[in-house]
Write a protein that holds these residues in place. Sequence first.
Motif, mmCIF file in Angstrom:
data_model
loop_
_atom_site.group_PDB
_atom_site.id
_atom_site.type_symbol
_atom_site.label_atom_id
_atom_site.label_comp_id
_atom_site.label_asym_id
_atom_site.label_seq_id
_atom_site.Cartn_x
_atom_site.Cartn_y
_atom_site.Cartn_z
ATOM 1 N N ILE A 102 59.307 114.643 16.575
ATOM 2 C CA ILE A 102 59.039 113.269 17.257
ATOM 3 C C ILE A 102 58.155 113.461 18.638
ATOM 4 O O ILE A 102 58.517 114.335 19.503
ATOM 5 C CB ILE A 102 60.529 112.816 17.771
ATOM 6 N N ALA A 103 57.172 112.855 18.556
ATOM 7 C CA ALA A 103 56.471 112.963 19.853
ATOM 8 C C ALA A 103 57.145 112.276 20.971
ATOM 9 O O ALA A 103 57.418 111.167 20.967
ATOM 10 C CB ALA A 103 55.163 112.181 19.675
ATOM 11 N N ALA A 122 46.559 108.384 22.964
ATOM 12 C CA ALA A 122 46.712 110.008 23.486
ATOM 13 C C ALA A 122 48.207 110.558 22.951
ATOM 14 O O ALA A 122 48.509 111.460 23.868
ATOM 15 C CB ALA A 122 46.748 109.908 25.158
ATOM 16 N N VAL A 123 48.749 110.025 21.866
ATOM 17 C CA VAL A 123 49.757 110.630 21.257
ATOM 18 C C VAL A 123 49.860 111.787 20.577
ATOM 19 O O VAL A 123 49.067 112.006 19.611
ATOM 20 C CB VAL A 123 50.553 109.791 20.545
ATOM 21 N N ALA A 124 49.952 113.036 21.208
ATOM 22 C CA ALA A 124 49.746 114.356 20.554
ATOM 23 C C ALA A 124 50.780 114.543 19.482
ATOM 24 O O ALA A 124 51.920 114.207 19.469
ATOM 25 C CB ALA A 124 49.801 115.525 21.624
ATOM 26 N N LEU A 127 53.524 118.357 15.763
ATOM 27 C CA LEU A 127 53.233 119.448 14.729
ATOM 28 C C LEU A 127 52.174 120.638 15.011
ATOM 29 O O LEU A 127 52.598 121.666 14.989
ATOM 30 C CB LEU A 127 53.303 119.031 13.188
ATOM 31 N N CYS A 128 51.105 119.929 15.556
ATOM 32 C CA CYS A 128 50.045 120.986 15.395
ATOM 33 C C CYS A 128 49.305 120.877 16.898
ATOM 34 O O CYS A 128 48.427 121.319 17.153
ATOM 35 C CB CYS A 128 49.026 120.704 14.434
ATOM 36 N N ASN A 129 49.827 119.752 17.802
ATOM 37 C CA ASN A 129 49.239 119.411 18.868
ATOM 38 C C ASN A 129 48.004 118.563 19.148
ATOM 39 O O ASN A 129 47.554 118.607 20.233
ATOM 40 C CB ASN A 129 49.425 120.808 19.600
ATOM 41 N N ARG A 149 50.270 108.780 12.239
ATOM 42 C CA ARG A 149 49.826 109.911 11.365
ATOM 43 C C ARG A 149 48.936 110.849 12.006
ATOM 44 O O ARG A 149 47.770 110.268 12.954
ATOM 45 C CB ARG A 149 49.137 109.309 10.124
ATOM 46 N N CYS A 150 48.823 112.228 11.772
ATOM 47 C CA CYS A 150 48.024 113.246 12.608
ATOM 48 C C CYS A 150 46.606 113.271 11.543
ATOM 49 O O CYS A 150 46.937 113.402 10.258
ATOM 50 C CB CYS A 150 48.654 114.491 12.727
ATOM 51 N N ASN A 151 45.612 113.194 12.410
ATOM 52 C CA ASN A 151 44.427 113.319 11.527
ATOM 53 C C ASN A 151 44.004 114.679 11.039
ATOM 54 O O ASN A 151 43.133 114.813 10.348
ATOM 55 C CB ASN A 151 43.231 112.511 12.218
#
Length: 163
Positions: A102-103, A122-124, A127-129, A149-151
């Motif tokens: 969880i960020a 700016a939410v990192a 999982l992979c930063n 969701r992380c791009n």
Amino acid sequence: MTTATKAEVWQWLDAVMDPEVPVVSVVDLGIVREVSVQGVEVEVVVTPTYSGCPATEVIANDITQALQQHGLQAKIRTQIAPPWTSDWMSQRGREALRAYGIAPPAHLSHDTVVHLQKPGAAVACPLCNSAHTRLISQFGSTACKALYRCNSCLEPFDYFKPH
Ligand SMILES: [Zn+2]
């Protein structure tokens, strides 16, 4: 008759986890504001993260039980002013959140840059930063979190919304 020191009570409370985020203790979450010990009676001042959050009752119960195990009687006092802010979450709590996927919330008082940008900019990714993330829904698994969701790694994750 059992007596306990304030430090011991804080330590025992640190073993009580938040029911919604079971890796962060109620102490690290910053909702336990004050502890006072009088003999076997312990008054614990709790500021809920959200008023009306159903977790609040569970937390009060868990605190009562944790102190009971040490022969203490808990008296929970709910304090709603000043309201809880995610800035009260400890660094240890934030790291535990990230490790859990969880960020952690941005600091409202320090991260003004984050605050001024569009929500979520700016939410990192926990999982992979990667900073390349996008908001999917204002509400994640609970109302206190948003879904991102992380791009980069394409994984969805919860963001603990600062407030
Ligand atoms: Zn990622």
